[in-house]
Design a protein around this motif. Sequence first.
Motif, PDB file in Angstrom:
ATOM      1  N   ILE A  28      10.764   1.758  -5.463  1.00  0.00           N
ATOM      2  CA  ILE A  28      12.009   2.415  -5.857  1.00  0.00           C
ATOM      3  C   ILE A  28      13.217   1.733  -5.232  1.00  0.00           C
ATOM      4  N   LYS A  29      13.096   1.400  -3.974  1.00  0.00           N
ATOM      5  CA  LYS A  29      14.197   0.742  -3.275  1.00  0.00           C
ATOM      6  C   LYS A  29      13.855  -0.732  -3.088  1.00  0.00           C
ATOM      7  N   PRO A  30      14.833  -1.584  -3.054  1.00  0.00           N
ATOM      8  CA  PRO A  30      14.558  -3.016  -2.874  1.00  0.00           C
ATOM      9  C   PRO A  30      13.753  -3.329  -1.609  1.00  0.00           C
ATOM     10  N   GLY A  31      13.944  -2.573  -0.539  1.00  0.00           N
ATOM     11  CA  GLY A  31      13.227  -2.844   0.708  1.00  0.00           C
ATOM     12  C   GLY A  31      11.747  -2.512   0.650  1.00  0.00           C
ATOM     13  N   ILE A  32      11.339  -1.727  -0.315  1.00  0.00           N
ATOM     14  CA  ILE A  32       9.938  -1.327  -0.398  1.00  0.00           C
ATOM     15  C   ILE A  32       9.189  -2.067  -1.510  1.00  0.00           C
ATOM     16  N   ARG A  33       9.900  -2.850  -2.295  1.00  0.00           N
ATOM     17  CA  ARG A  33       9.252  -3.557  -3.400  1.00  0.00           C
ATOM     18  C   ARG A  33       8.193  -4.551  -2.931  1.00  0.00           C
ATOM     19  N   GLY A  34       8.468  -5.266  -1.861  1.00  0.00           N
ATOM     20  CA  GLY A  34       7.497  -6.246  -1.343  1.00  0.00           C
ATOM     21  C   GLY A  34       6.199  -5.591  -0.908  1.00  0.00           C
ATOM     22  N   PRO A  35       6.263  -4.599   0.006  1.00  0.00           N
ATOM     23  CA  PRO A  35       5.029  -3.924   0.412  1.00  0.00           C
ATOM     24  C   PRO A  35       4.315  -3.229  -0.751  1.00  0.00           C
ATOM     25  N   SER A  36       5.085  -2.679  -1.664  1.00  0.00           N
ATOM     26  CA  SER A  36       4.500  -2.025  -2.836  1.00  0.00           C
ATOM     27  C   SER A  36       3.776  -3.045  -3.722  1.00  0.00           C
ATOM     28  N   MET A  37       4.351  -4.226  -3.852  1.00  0.00           N
ATOM     29  CA  MET A  37       3.745  -5.285  -4.645  1.00  0.00           C
ATOM     30  C   MET A  37       2.435  -5.754  -4.004  1.00  0.00           C
TER      31      MET A  37
ATOM     32  N   ILE B 255      -1.513  -7.837 -13.277  1.00  0.00           N
ATOM     33  CA  ILE B 255      -0.856  -6.626 -13.783  1.00  0.00           C
ATOM     34  C   ILE B 255      -0.571  -5.670 -12.634  1.00  0.00           C
ATOM     35  N   SER B 256      -1.500  -5.571 -11.704  1.00  0.00           N
ATOM     36  CA  SER B 256      -1.304  -4.662 -10.566  1.00  0.00           C
ATOM     37  C   SER B 256      -0.165  -5.112  -9.656  1.00  0.00           C
ATOM     38  N   VAL B 257      -0.016  -6.413  -9.469  1.00  0.00           N
ATOM     39  CA  VAL B 257       1.106  -6.923  -8.668  1.00  0.00           C
ATOM     40  C   VAL B 257       2.423  -6.559  -9.343  1.00  0.00           C
ATOM     41  N   THR B 258       2.477  -6.741 -10.653  1.00  0.00           N
ATOM     42  CA  THR B 258       3.696  -6.419 -11.402  1.00  0.00           C
ATOM     43  C   THR B 258       4.018  -4.935 -11.336  1.00  0.00           C
ATOM     44  N   VAL B 259       2.997  -4.110 -11.567  1.00  0.00           N
ATOM     45  CA  VAL B 259       3.198  -2.658 -11.502  1.00  0.00           C
ATOM     46  C   VAL B 259       3.612  -2.241 -10.099  1.00  0.00           C
ATOM     47  N   GLY B 260       3.003  -2.835  -9.081  1.00  0.00           N
ATOM     48  CA  GLY B 260       3.378  -2.530  -7.702  1.00  0.00           C
ATOM     49  C   GLY B 260       4.825  -2.885  -7.418  1.00  0.00           C
ATOM     50  N   TYR B 261       5.265  -4.040  -7.905  1.00  0.00           N
ATOM     51  CA  TYR B 261       6.650  -4.459  -7.704  1.00  0.00           C
ATOM     52  C   TYR B 261       7.610  -3.503  -8.409  1.00  0.00           C
ATOM     53  N   LEU B 262       7.299  -3.179  -9.653  1.00  0.00           N
ATOM     54  CA  LEU B 262       8.189  -2.316 -10.423  1.00  0.00           C
ATOM     55  C   LEU B 262       8.188  -0.872  -9.932  1.00  0.00           C
ATOM     56  N   SER B 263       7.126  -0.466  -9.266  1.00  0.00           N
ATOM     57  CA  SER B 263       7.083   0.916  -8.768  1.00  0.00           C
ATOM     58  C   SER B 263       7.834   1.078  -7.452  1.00  0.00           C
TER      59      SER B 263
END
Length: 102
Positions: A53-62, A43-51
């Motif tokens: 905002i920009k496509p370039g930050i989705r990976g690190p956020s995930m 769930i945390s990986v999913t929430v991190g990915y969805l949070s």
Amino acid sequence: MNTDITASTKPEYPVIDRDPPFTKTVANFNTLDYLRLTTISGISVTVGYLSGIKPGIRGPSMVTGGLIGLMGGFMYAYQNSAGRLMGFFPNEGEVAKYKYKI
């Protein structure tokens, strides 16, 4: 001031180990503990990915969300395992495993 919760609260179930070491607590994880750990992490990986905002930050956020979820899930599983060994949570499986006589 005594801040030890075990000093003021008596266990409701048989005590297997009053002060279980880290290795014994982790070795005592059951299927439900691992299920909780993986669910919280997923769930945390999913929430991190969805949070992200920009496509370039989705990976690190995930990755960050996954690491936070992994640590949170591990701590939750550890707390449950230690609680069963110390007699604060239902521990029929542990009583049978360690052949504890009630």
